[in-house]
Design a protein around this motif. Structure first.
Motif, mmCIF file in Angstrom:
data_model
loop_
_atom_site.group_PDB
_atom_site.id
_atom_site.type_symbol
_atom_site.label_atom_id
_atom_site.label_comp_id
_atom_site.label_asym_id
_atom_site.label_seq_id
_atom_site.Cartn_x
_atom_site.Cartn_y
_atom_site.Cartn_z
ATOM 1 N N PHE A 109 0.853 -1.193 0.000
ATOM 2 C CA PHE A 109 0.000 0.000 0.000
ATOM 3 C C PHE A 109 0.881 1.233 0.000
ATOM 4 O O PHE A 109 2.004 1.211 0.495
ATOM 5 C CB PHE A 109 -0.951 0.021 1.213
ATOM 6 C CG PHE A 109 -0.276 -0.134 2.548
ATOM 7 C CD1 PHE A 109 0.191 0.968 3.255
ATOM 8 C CD2 PHE A 109 -0.099 -1.402 3.102
ATOM 9 C CE1 PHE A 109 0.811 0.817 4.494
ATOM 10 C CE2 PHE A 109 0.528 -1.563 4.338
ATOM 11 C CZ PHE A 109 0.980 -0.447 5.038
ATOM 12 N N GLU A 110 0.376 2.306 -0.600
ATOM 13 C CA GLU A 110 1.128 3.557 -0.679
ATOM 14 C C GLU A 110 1.262 4.189 0.707
ATOM 15 O O GLU A 110 0.310 4.195 1.481
ATOM 16 C CB GLU A 110 0.389 4.513 -1.626
ATOM 17 C CG GLU A 110 1.098 5.809 -1.899
ATOM 18 C CD GLU A 110 0.332 6.679 -2.892
ATOM 19 O OE1 GLU A 110 0.837 6.913 -3.985
ATOM 20 O OE2 GLU A 110 -0.793 7.118 -2.549
ATOM 21 N N TYR A 111 2.444 4.720 0.976
ATOM 22 C CA TYR A 111 2.706 5.380 2.254
ATOM 23 C C TYR A 111 1.825 6.619 2.389
ATOM 24 O O TYR A 111 1.600 7.342 1.438
ATOM 25 C CB TYR A 111 4.185 5.780 2.307
ATOM 26 C CG TYR A 111 4.621 6.410 3.604
ATOM 27 C CD1 TYR A 111 4.805 5.645 4.751
ATOM 28 C CD2 TYR A 111 4.870 7.786 3.683
ATOM 29 C CE1 TYR A 111 5.221 6.231 5.940
ATOM 30 C CE2 TYR A 111 5.283 8.376 4.856
ATOM 31 C CZ TYR A 111 5.461 7.584 5.986
ATOM 32 O OH TYR A 111 5.867 8.165 7.156
ATOM 33 N N ASP A 112 1.306 6.852 3.601
ATOM 34 C CA ASP A 112 0.447 8.007 3.845
ATOM 35 C C ASP A 112 0.897 8.700 5.123
ATOM 36 O O ASP A 112 1.104 8.049 6.148
ATOM 37 C CB ASP A 112 -1.015 7.558 3.986
ATOM 38 C CG ASP A 112 -2.002 8.703 3.816
ATOM 39 O OD1 ASP A 112 -1.792 9.761 4.438
ATOM 40 O OD2 ASP A 112 -2.998 8.541 3.081
ATOM 41 N N THR A 113 1.036 10.029 5.052
ATOM 42 C CA THR A 113 1.554 10.792 6.197
ATOM 43 C C THR A 113 0.469 11.244 7.168
ATOM 44 O O THR A 113 0.770 11.762 8.237
ATOM 45 C CB THR A 113 2.301 12.043 5.705
ATOM 46 O OG1 THR A 113 1.432 12.779 4.837
ATOM 47 C CG2 THR A 113 3.571 11.685 4.957
ATOM 48 N N GLU A 114 -0.822 11.109 6.797
ATOM 49 C CA GLU A 114 -1.891 11.587 7.688
ATOM 50 C C GLU A 114 -1.901 10.810 8.999
ATOM 51 O O GLU A 114 -1.731 9.581 8.987
ATOM 52 C CB GLU A 114 -3.257 11.456 7.006
ATOM 53 C CG GLU A 114 -3.498 12.492 5.932
ATOM 54 C CD GLU A 114 -4.927 12.458 5.406
ATOM 55 O OE1 GLU A 114 -5.840 12.172 6.198
ATOM 56 O OE2 GLU A 114 -5.105 12.722 4.204
ATOM 57 N N PRO A 115 -2.130 11.497 10.130
ATOM 58 C CA PRO A 115 -2.111 10.813 11.431
ATOM 59 C C PRO A 115 -3.023 9.585 11.489
ATOM 60 O O PRO A 115 -2.643 8.561 12.057
ATOM 61 C CB PRO A 115 -2.586 11.903 12.402
ATOM 62 C CG PRO A 115 -2.206 13.184 11.747
ATOM 63 C CD PRO A 115 -2.343 12.946 10.274
ATOM 64 N N TYR A 116 -4.220 9.667 10.906
ATOM 65 C CA TYR A 116 -5.157 8.535 10.944
ATOM 66 C C TYR A 116 -4.532 7.301 10.302
ATOM 67 O O TYR A 116 -4.576 6.201 10.859
ATOM 68 C CB TYR A 116 -6.456 8.907 10.225
ATOM 69 C CG TYR A 116 -7.406 7.732 10.024
ATOM 70 C CD1 TYR A 116 -8.106 7.192 11.097
ATOM 71 C CD2 TYR A 116 -7.591 7.167 8.774
ATOM 72 C CE1 TYR A 116 -8.974 6.120 10.929
ATOM 73 C CE2 TYR A 116 -8.450 6.093 8.582
ATOM 74 C CZ TYR A 116 -9.140 5.573 9.655
ATOM 75 O OH TYR A 116 -9.985 4.506 9.475
ATOM 76 N N TYR A 117 -3.927 7.487 9.129
ATOM 77 C CA TYR A 117 -3.330 6.348 8.428
ATOM 78 C C TYR A 117 -2.018 5.914 9.056
ATOM 79 O O TYR A 117 -1.686 4.724 9.037
ATOM 80 C CB TYR A 117 -3.139 6.671 6.939
ATOM 81 C CG TYR A 117 -4.445 6.628 6.187
ATOM 82 C CD1 TYR A 117 -5.111 5.419 5.995
ATOM 83 C CD2 TYR A 117 -5.046 7.785 5.707
ATOM 84 C CE1 TYR A 117 -6.324 5.366 5.334
ATOM 85 C CE2 TYR A 117 -6.264 7.740 5.039
ATOM 86 C CZ TYR A 117 -6.901 6.523 4.859
ATOM 87 O OH TYR A 117 -8.106 6.474 4.214
ATOM 88 N N GLN A 118 -1.266 6.846 9.618
ATOM 89 C CA GLN A 118 -0.029 6.476 10.307
ATOM 90 C C GLN A 118 -0.329 5.468 11.420
ATOM 91 O O GLN A 118 0.347 4.451 11.553
ATOM 92 C CB GLN A 118 0.630 7.727 10.902
ATOM 93 C CG GLN A 118 1.331 8.607 9.871
ATOM 94 C CD GLN A 118 2.701 8.087 9.504
ATOM 95 O OE1 GLN A 118 3.573 7.895 10.356
ATOM 96 N NE2 GLN A 118 2.910 7.815 8.231
#
Length: 531
Positions: A109-118
């Motif tokens: 899956f693509e890396y995501d910087t948003e706190p929810y996804y982190q």
């Protein structure tokens, strides 16, 4: 249960086939590939208590744009011998069940910087690791890895665009060839007892026909993104001469910008591919604009905000945010509602807010105007309240960029010249003296003579009558007088800045209360909500 090696490709952003390293890795050396999207109820399910149709987190225009993007992705996957497997529920729980049931040995899956996804990603990686499943999560939503920039800067994000650009340099992959197509994909294995569905329609999500009134003219999906890109790239002079913040915010039939932001937000368009396309054009022309004002500069702004957001705790709020000025904003819900519902009495502001509600998009300068008006310009309402409205209604609403822009435009961070205020009257008039934009989005004013269209309250009653628009009856009176309100806002901002400087940024809740009381006592003319 499927036998052989299985890969799970989890889509969330990155809704594309071209330049998708996670999909490339998932499809390589795998007997089976499971392309998955999880319908998260918190993002998609109707919330009837919200101020506009949509879920608790997103307005209907953005949900529709997402569904169109998913349908387009599904169509592309089918051409490659696969399809999109749509599941419903809490993504963390659903994906763990998939990993268990489908004999997965590779999760991509693509890396995501948003706190929810982190937070979610850490839980998933932890489960995958304990189950012996390989995880691959590449940075492909942005040009740079925010963590790398922060490390280069000694563990803190750079707080100016110039320092960011200097640190970032050129992307490592700049001269490499991006993989823009995939010839085929492994088949889908046995899905077992998991409930798989097609991409749902808006109606199937639980929305009614009556809620589908406002519809953005922009269709979602990778195909649409690439089509838009191919339409404007051949106009090399326009690309080379693009200069933000120039451009006409009142152009609506043919917006005076690329309108690629929603496609970048959902990853229907790769920012890396866009970057390379722009450089190809720049190589073919004699001269072109440079960052920060060029189109390439806009992509770098996007990465700048992603980096600061990733490296700043509580980036999305005033309290506990070390880069945010502490300001005693007013908590006047009636002013917020007037702004949100396009009844401030200032046609330029109200027309922009109608475009936002109907289209889920408006020109960047239009966004600047209404954000300034709500916060430091006229109403002195907390930027978080405006942020929430944009976050809900914009089809290109992006956590890092939306918060970054509201911090900027409220002069809470990044930009501190609070004396520079957009006039809700003269700014729009400069671009559109006839008021065509206002006439389109506020038809109640369509017959108002152009000399009064930006200030209809100044029209004589006989003119209002002839235009079939009586101010105070057919169109609201102004909620505040701009001259006195902006003067009052400047005073409050000056006092707040002085407090922040005196206390070196360590402003407590009590300090803000004391300042609020002082401002009330000292006020020369508090802007009042007019009856």
């Amino acid at each position: 249960m499927a036998t052989g090696s299985g890969s799970l490709m989890w889509f969330r952003k990155g809704l594309r086939i071209h330049d998708n390293p996670a999909l490339e890795r998932a499809s390589g050396a795998s007997s089976f590939l499971y392309p998955v999207f999880v319908i998260d109820p918190r993002y998609m399910a109707p919330d009837r208590r919200a101020f506009s149709p949509g879920s608790s987190l997103a307005g209907l225009n953005r949900i529709r744009f997402l569904l169109e993007s998913l349908s387009d992705l599904d169509s592309s996957l089918r051409k490659l011998g696969s399809r999109l497997l749509v599941l419903k529920g809490d993504p963390g729980e659903v994906l763990v069940r998939c990993l268990k049931e489908w004999n997965i040995n590779k999760l991509c899956f693509e890396y995501d910087t948003e706190p929810y996804y982190q937070s979610l990603d850490e839980k998933l990686k932890s489960f995958a690791s304990s189950a012996g499943i390989e995880t691959f999560s590449p940075v492909s939503h942005t040009l740079f890895n925010p963590a790398d920039i922060i490390e280069k800067n000694g563990g803190r994000p750079p707080l100016s665009y110039q320092s960011f650009v200097k640190l970032a340099g050129k992307p490592l992959w700049e001269s490499s060839t991006l993989n823009l197509s995939i010839s085929s994909l492994p088949p889908i294995g046995d899905v077992g007892s998991m409930e798989i569905s097609e991409v749902p329609t808006i109606i199937e999500l639980g929305y009614s026909d009556s809620e589908l009134v406002d519809e953005t003219p922009f269709r979602g999906g990778e195909s649409e993104a690439l089509k838009r890109l191919k339409e404007f790239l051949p106009n090399k002079a326009w690309v080379a001469n693009f200069e933000k913040p120039k451009g006409d915010p009142s152009a609506f039939d043919k917006p005076d910008t690329t309108v690629l932001s929603p496609y970048l937000k959902f990853g229907c368009l790769s920012s890396g591919y866009f970057y390379q396309c722009l450089n190809d054009v720049y190589r073919d022309v004699k001269k072109h604009t440079q960052p920060p004002v060029s189109l390439l500069g806009q992509l770098l702004w996007r990465d700048f905000f992603y980096t600061v957001a990733f490296g700043t705790p509580n980036f999305d709020r005033m309290k506990g945010n070390r880069i945010c000025k502490q300001i005693p904003w007013d908590e006047r819900d009636e002013l917020l509602a007037a702004w949100r519902e396009a009844r401030t009495g200032y046609p330029w502001i109200d027309a922009i807010m109608v475009q936002l509600k109907k289209w889920g998009w408006m020109h960047h300068l239009a966004r600047h105007c209404v954000a300034c008006f709500l916060t430091r310009g006229d109403l002195f309402v907390h930027w978080e309240k405006g942020r929430d409205v944009f976050e809900r209604l914009l089809i290109d609403s992006d956590w890092a960029i939306n918060n970054g822009n509201w911090l900027w435009l409220s002069c809470s961070s990044f930009f501190y010249q609070y004396n520079r205020i957009y006039s809700p009257i003269s700014f729009g008039k400069k671009y559109d003296p006839n008021g065509n934009y206002i006439r389109h989005f506020l038809p109640v004013l369509k017959d108002m003579p152009k000399e009064y269209i930006y200030e209809p309250w100044t029209a004589p009653l006989s003119v209002q009558t002839k235009a079939k628009c009586i101010i105070g009856r057919d169109y609201p009176k102004t909620v505040v007088g701009h001259d006195s309100a902006s003067k009052e806002c400047r005073r409050k901002m000056g006092e707040a800045y002085a407090l922040n400087q005196r206390l070196n940024g360590s402003v407590s809740e009590q300090d803000l209360k004391n300042l609020r009381r002082k401002l009330e006592e000292d006020r020369t003319e508090e802007p009042k909500l007019k009856e």
